[in-house]
Write a protein that holds these residues in place. Structure first.
Motif, PDB file in Angstrom:
ATOM      1  N   VAL A  93       0.836  -1.201   0.000  1.00 50.82           N
ATOM      2  CA  VAL A  93       0.000   0.000   0.000  1.00 50.82           C
ATOM      3  C   VAL A  93       0.871   1.250   0.000  1.00 50.82           C
ATOM      4  O   VAL A  93       0.397   2.343  -0.309  1.00 50.82           O
ATOM      5  N   ASP A  94       2.125   1.080   0.316  1.00 50.53           N
ATOM      6  CA  ASP A  94       3.040   2.213   0.350  1.00 50.53           C
ATOM      7  C   ASP A  94       4.438   1.613   0.474  1.00 50.53           C
ATOM      8  O   ASP A  94       4.583   0.418   0.731  1.00 50.53           O
ATOM      9  N   ARG A  95       5.452   2.444   0.320  1.00 55.33           N
ATOM     10  CA  ARG A  95       6.801   1.949   0.550  1.00 55.33           C
ATOM     11  C   ARG A  95       6.896   1.466   1.994  1.00 55.33           C
ATOM     12  O   ARG A  95       6.505   2.169   2.925  1.00 55.33           O
ATOM     13  N   HIS A  96       7.355   0.254   2.196  1.00 52.59           N
ATOM     14  CA  HIS A  96       7.486  -0.340   3.532  1.00 52.59           C
ATOM     15  C   HIS A  96       6.152  -0.632   4.230  1.00 52.59           C
ATOM     16  O   HIS A  96       6.128  -0.876   5.427  1.00 52.59           O
ATOM     17  N   ARG A  97       5.022  -0.573   3.502  1.00 53.18           N
ATOM     18  CA  ARG A  97       3.733  -0.951   4.119  1.00 53.18           C
ATOM     19  C   ARG A  97       3.053  -1.983   3.240  1.00 53.18           C
ATOM     20  O   ARG A  97       2.810  -1.735   2.056  1.00 53.18           O
ATOM     21  N   PHE A  98       2.724  -3.118   3.852  1.00 51.74           N
ATOM     22  CA  PHE A  98       2.159  -4.230   3.090  1.00 51.74           C
ATOM     23  C   PHE A  98       0.859  -4.665   3.749  1.00 51.74           C
ATOM     24  O   PHE A  98       0.785  -4.762   4.978  1.00 51.74           O
ATOM     25  N   PHE A  99      -0.166  -4.909   2.928  1.00 51.79           N
ATOM     26  CA  PHE A  99      -1.421  -5.425   3.463  1.00 51.79           C
ATOM     27  C   PHE A  99      -1.546  -6.902   3.104  1.00 51.79           C
ATOM     28  O   PHE A  99      -1.750  -7.250   1.944  1.00 51.79           O
ATOM     29  N   PRO A 100      -1.377  -7.804   4.105  1.00 50.12           N
ATOM     30  CA  PRO A 100      -1.465  -9.223   3.790  1.00 50.12           C
ATOM     31  C   PRO A 100      -2.914  -9.701   3.793  1.00 50.12           C
ATOM     32  O   PRO A 100      -3.625  -9.529   4.778  1.00 50.12           O
ATOM     33  N   GLU A 101      -3.332 -10.295   2.684  1.00 50.42           N
ATOM     34  CA  GLU A 101      -4.649 -10.932   2.671  1.00 50.42           C
ATOM     35  C   GLU A 101      -4.536 -12.316   3.301  1.00 50.42           C
ATOM     36  O   GLU A 101      -5.466 -12.802   3.927  1.00 50.42           O
ATOM     37  N   ARG A 102      -3.391 -12.905   3.093  1.00 53.54           N
ATOM     38  CA  ARG A 102      -3.150 -14.235   3.631  1.00 53.54           C
ATOM     39  C   ARG A 102      -1.720 -14.271   4.155  1.00 53.54           C
ATOM     40  O   ARG A 102      -0.794 -13.802   3.507  1.00 53.54           O
ATOM     41  N   LEU A 103      -1.581 -14.797   5.362  1.00 50.84           N
ATOM     42  CA  LEU A 103      -0.249 -14.871   5.951  1.00 50.84           C
ATOM     43  C   LEU A 103      -0.032 -16.294   6.452  1.00 50.84           C
ATOM     44  O   LEU A 103      -0.807 -16.816   7.252  1.00 50.84           O
ATOM     45  N   THR A 104       0.997 -16.936   5.926  1.00 51.90           N
ATOM     46  CA  THR A 104       1.258 -18.334   6.286  1.00 51.90           C
ATOM     47  C   THR A 104       2.512 -18.421   7.148  1.00 51.90           C
ATOM     48  O   THR A 104       3.555 -17.901   6.774  1.00 51.90           O
ATOM     49  N   VAL A 105       2.371 -19.068   8.290  1.00 45.70           N
ATOM     50  CA  VAL A 105       3.507 -19.243   9.196  1.00 45.70           C
ATOM     51  C   VAL A 105       4.068 -20.643   9.006  1.00 45.70           C
ATOM     52  O   VAL A 105       3.330 -21.622   9.018  1.00 45.70           O
ATOM     53  N   ASP A 106       5.377 -20.727   8.818  1.00 43.56           N
ATOM     54  CA  ASP A 106       6.018 -22.038   8.726  1.00 43.56           C
ATOM     55  C   ASP A 106       6.254 -22.561  10.144  1.00 43.56           C
ATOM     56  O   ASP A 106       7.228 -22.188  10.796  1.00 43.56           O
ATOM     57  N   LEU A 107       5.333 -23.397  10.626  1.00 39.09           N
ATOM     58  CA  LEU A 107       5.407 -23.845  12.024  1.00 39.09           C
ATOM     59  C   LEU A 107       6.582 -24.792  12.275  1.00 39.09           C
ATOM     60  O   LEU A 107       7.022 -24.959  13.400  1.00 39.09           O
ATOM     61  N   ARG A 108       7.088 -25.388  11.204  1.00 37.88           N
ATOM     62  CA  ARG A 108       8.219 -26.307  11.399  1.00 37.88           C
ATOM     63  C   ARG A 108       9.451 -25.569  11.913  1.00 37.88           C
ATOM     64  O   ARG A 108      10.331 -26.144  12.521  1.00 37.88           O
ATOM     65  N   GLN A 109       9.501 -24.263  11.636  1.00 36.25           N
ATOM     66  CA  GLN A 109      10.642 -23.459  12.084  1.00 36.25           C
ATOM     67  C   GLN A 109      10.576 -23.185  13.588  1.00 36.25           C
ATOM     68  O   GLN A 109      11.518 -22.696  14.178  1.00 36.25           O
ATOM     69  N   ASN A 110       9.447 -23.461  14.166  1.00 29.83           N
ATOM     70  CA  ASN A 110       9.240 -23.069  15.560  1.00 29.83           C
ATOM     71  C   ASN A 110       9.392 -24.205  16.549  1.00 29.83           C
ATOM     72  O   ASN A 110       8.972 -24.103  17.685  1.00 29.83           O
ATOM     73  N   GLU A 111       9.967 -25.298  16.052  1.00 29.48           N
ATOM     74  CA  GLU A 111      10.088 -26.448  16.932  1.00 29.48           C
ATOM     75  C   GLU A 111      10.904 -26.094  18.159  1.00 29.48           C
ATOM     76  O   GLU A 111      11.834 -25.303  18.104  1.00 29.48           O
ATOM     77  N   ARG A 112      10.556 -26.716  19.239  1.00 29.11           N
ATOM     78  CA  ARG A 112      11.234 -26.438  20.498  1.00 29.11           C
ATOM     79  C   ARG A 112      12.683 -26.916  20.466  1.00 29.11           C
ATOM     80  O   ARG A 112      13.535 -26.396  21.147  1.00 29.11           O
ATOM     81  N   LYS A 113      12.903 -27.944  19.682  1.00 27.39           N
ATOM     82  CA  LYS A 113      14.230 -28.536  19.701  1.00 27.39           C
ATOM     83  C   LYS A 113      15.009 -28.152  18.443  1.00 27.39           C
ATOM     84  O   LYS A 113      14.466 -28.143  17.353  1.00 27.39           O
ATOM     85  N   ILE A 114      16.271 -27.827  18.657  1.00 29.30           N
ATOM     86  CA  ILE A 114      17.133 -27.505  17.527  1.00 29.30           C
ATOM     87  C   ILE A 114      18.189 -28.595  17.425  1.00 29.30           C
ATOM     88  O   ILE A 114      18.750 -29.015  18.441  1.00 29.30           O
ATOM     89  N   HIS A 115      18.402 -29.093  16.230  1.00 29.06           N
ATOM     90  CA  HIS A 115      19.478 -30.078  16.093  1.00 29.06           C
ATOM     91  C   HIS A 115      20.220 -29.828  14.802  1.00 29.06           C
ATOM     92  O   HIS A 115      19.688 -29.222  13.867  1.00 29.06           O
ATOM     93  N   GLY A 116      21.448 -30.247  14.776  1.00 31.97           N
ATOM     94  CA  GLY A 116      22.245 -30.015  13.586  1.00 31.97           C
ATOM     95  C   GLY A 116      23.620 -30.594  13.735  1.00 31.97           C
ATOM     96  O   GLY A 116      23.906 -31.358  14.666  1.00 31.97           O
ATOM     97  N   SER A 117      24.471 -30.214  12.805  1.00 33.04           N
ATOM     98  CA  SER A 117      25.825 -30.723  12.785  1.00 33.04           C
ATOM     99  C   SER A 117      26.705 -29.674  12.119  1.00 33.04           C
ATOM    100  O   SER A 117      26.292 -29.032  11.162  1.00 33.04           O
ATOM    101  N   ALA A 118      27.889 -29.470  12.674  1.00 38.21           N
ATOM    102  CA  ALA A 118      28.787 -28.462  12.100  1.00 38.21           C
ATOM    103  C   ALA A 118      30.217 -28.806  12.470  1.00 38.21           C
ATOM    104  O   ALA A 118      30.471 -29.479  13.475  1.00 38.21           O
TER     105      ALA A 118
END
Ligand SMILES: [Zn+2]
Length: 465
Positions: A93-118
């Protein structure tokens, strides 16, 4: 790495939306919806969430959905919180202003547990405590892991280094460069309460090999005397890049790069020599090759504002090398070696398009970026590296802002994709700093230096694309 290639995506829509609005078509059903993705960096008020500088203004008409492996779930406005990875569809609607009709949250990113390898970027200070089961701290994968009596530990140095020769295992006492697998749950202090840690061997020596065993050597064009970087396969010249002539700029970048090399580079099974080359290329980008060669474009040096930003970019590229992301990507996503032949390049020709050349030799991700988890890992490790070297880590997301703003107003670009954008990167870095360093005080940290300014003066005006 790819700070640049897909960055255009998030803002083109801005320019489009504005011109459409001016033409009076806003709200017209024929107007295609715009998309915006990133990590929520803040809640401005009850109805507004932020991604970096962009305000997403929700109304009762906005549909909010959470998505995970089991499907879609309706969410409330109140459920939205900083750190969530979202994709919004709607209108600018303007520079730096967005009107979301639909907003999808990736819930997989919010898992309580973090695991990985490095692979450990630095020597663990508490190595003996970790081995003996005591409470201890471990920096791994850009996280701080807190180990206590409940942490399951498989931390046996001789087992992890089994089969390695003395030369293989470096100085013998170094654990920097070794692999750690971990899992844990994030706490309010920014640390992960470690559930499991497991020490494994450093990456295989071959993991740092260039595809086709290409040699990358500095040379001079016999006709013009121009300094070039040559890609040679045996005796055959496969391509060349033009190096920036200004020695002082090359030296400044090399010097800064050398000062930032993580300890993990000493623990690799194939000695890594990081080399830093400033190449004449107007795109705001840098790239790293598996053997530790870093290519820094003149367009990037022209666009950045301070040394802290460059320190972050170099650290990010070195993380790609030390975490053997090329090898991981080949194994995880393609399952086989690619780029068996290099086709279509006249031997003496200059490489006009670095992305195309890297694709031909099978490492397109050098220029186009890796898959998101690997980019995120390089970002986490780079943040930790710059913090360790006394730089202000807030300049990392500020660098993303430069790209977002620069490419945002470009109406000529046709690029629109769901690929990773600088908005995602910048918002990820912001969220990462908030979570991992809740008590971070950076006001006294280094941002700029006289030698950076001198480099900018020597560089002069450069073409930026
Ligand atoms: Zn990258």
């Amino acid at each position: 790495m790819a700070f640049a290639p897909f960055v255009r995506s998030s803002r083109i829509c801005l320019a489009l939306a504005c011109s459409i609005a001016l033409a009076g078509f806003r709200g017209n059903a024929a107007v295609s919806k715009m998309k915006l993705s990133g990590y929520l960096t803040a809640r401005a008020d009850a109805n507004t969430v932020m991604i970096l500088d962009d305000r997403l203004e929700l109304t009762a008409a906005s549909k909010i959905i959470g998505k995970d492996d089991s499907g879609e779930h309706p969410l409330e406005l109140a459920d939205l919180a900083p750190g969530m990875l979202i994709e919004a569809e709607g209108q600018w609607v303007d520079r730096h202003r967005f009107f979301p009709e639909r907003l999808t949250v990736d819930l997989r990113q919010n898992e309580r547990k973090i695991h990985g390898s490095a692979y450990l970027q630095e020597e663990p200070q508490d190595a003996s405590k970790i081995a003996s089961g005591e409470a201890s701290l471990l920096k791994v994968d850009g996280y701080w892991l807190a180990l206590d009596s409940r942490t399951k530990r498989a931390w046996n140095v001789s087992k992890a280094s089994a089969g390695m020769t003395a030369r293989d295992s470096g100085a013998g006492t170094l654990l920097a460069g070794y692999r750690v697998k971990y899992s844990g749950s994030p706490g309010a202090d920014g640390r992960l309460a470690a559930e499991e840690v497991e020490l494994g061997p450093p990456a295989a020596a071959d993991d740092y090999k260039m595809p086709h065993n290409l040699d990358i050597v500095r040379a001079k064009d016999p006709q013009t005397g121009t300094e070039v970087l040559e890609f040679r396969e045996g005796k055959k010249l496969q391509g060349r890049m033009k190096l920036l002539a200004e020695r002082t700029v090359q030296e400044y970048v090399s010097h800064l790069g050398d000062s930032l090399i993580p300890e993990g580079a000493k623990g690799t099974r194939r000695p890594i020599e990081f080399r830093f080359f400033v190449v004449e290329d107007p795109e705001i980008n840098a790239a790293s090759l598996p053997d530790g060669t870093l290519l820094i474009n003149t367009g990037l040096l022209g666009a950045i504002e301070n040394e802290a930003q460059l320190a972050f970019i170099l650290s990010h590229e070195m993380a790609h090398v030390l975490q053997v992301h090329y090898r991981r990507e080949v194994e995880e996503t393609r399952g086989s070696r690619v780029g068996l032949t290099i086709a279509g390049l006249a031997a003496s020709a200059f490489i006009g398009n670095a992305g195309m050349f890297m694709a031909q030799i099978g490492i397109a991700s050098a220029v186009n970026g890796h898959q998101r988890e690997l980019e995120n890992q390089a970002d986490r490790l780079a943040l930790q590296n710059v913090i360790e070297h006394g730089y202000d880590p807030r300049e990392a997301p500020n660098f993303s802002r430069i790209i977002v703003n620069r490419y945002g107003n470009r109406t000529t670009s046709k690029l629109w994709s769901n690929h990773d954008s600088s908005l995602i990167r910048g918002s990820f870095l912001t969220v990462q700093l908030m979570r991992e360093y809740p008590d971070g005080h950076w006001d006294g940290a280094m941002k700029n230096t006289p030698s950076f300014q001198a480099m900018k003066d020597d560089l002069g005006p450069v073409k930026i694309m």
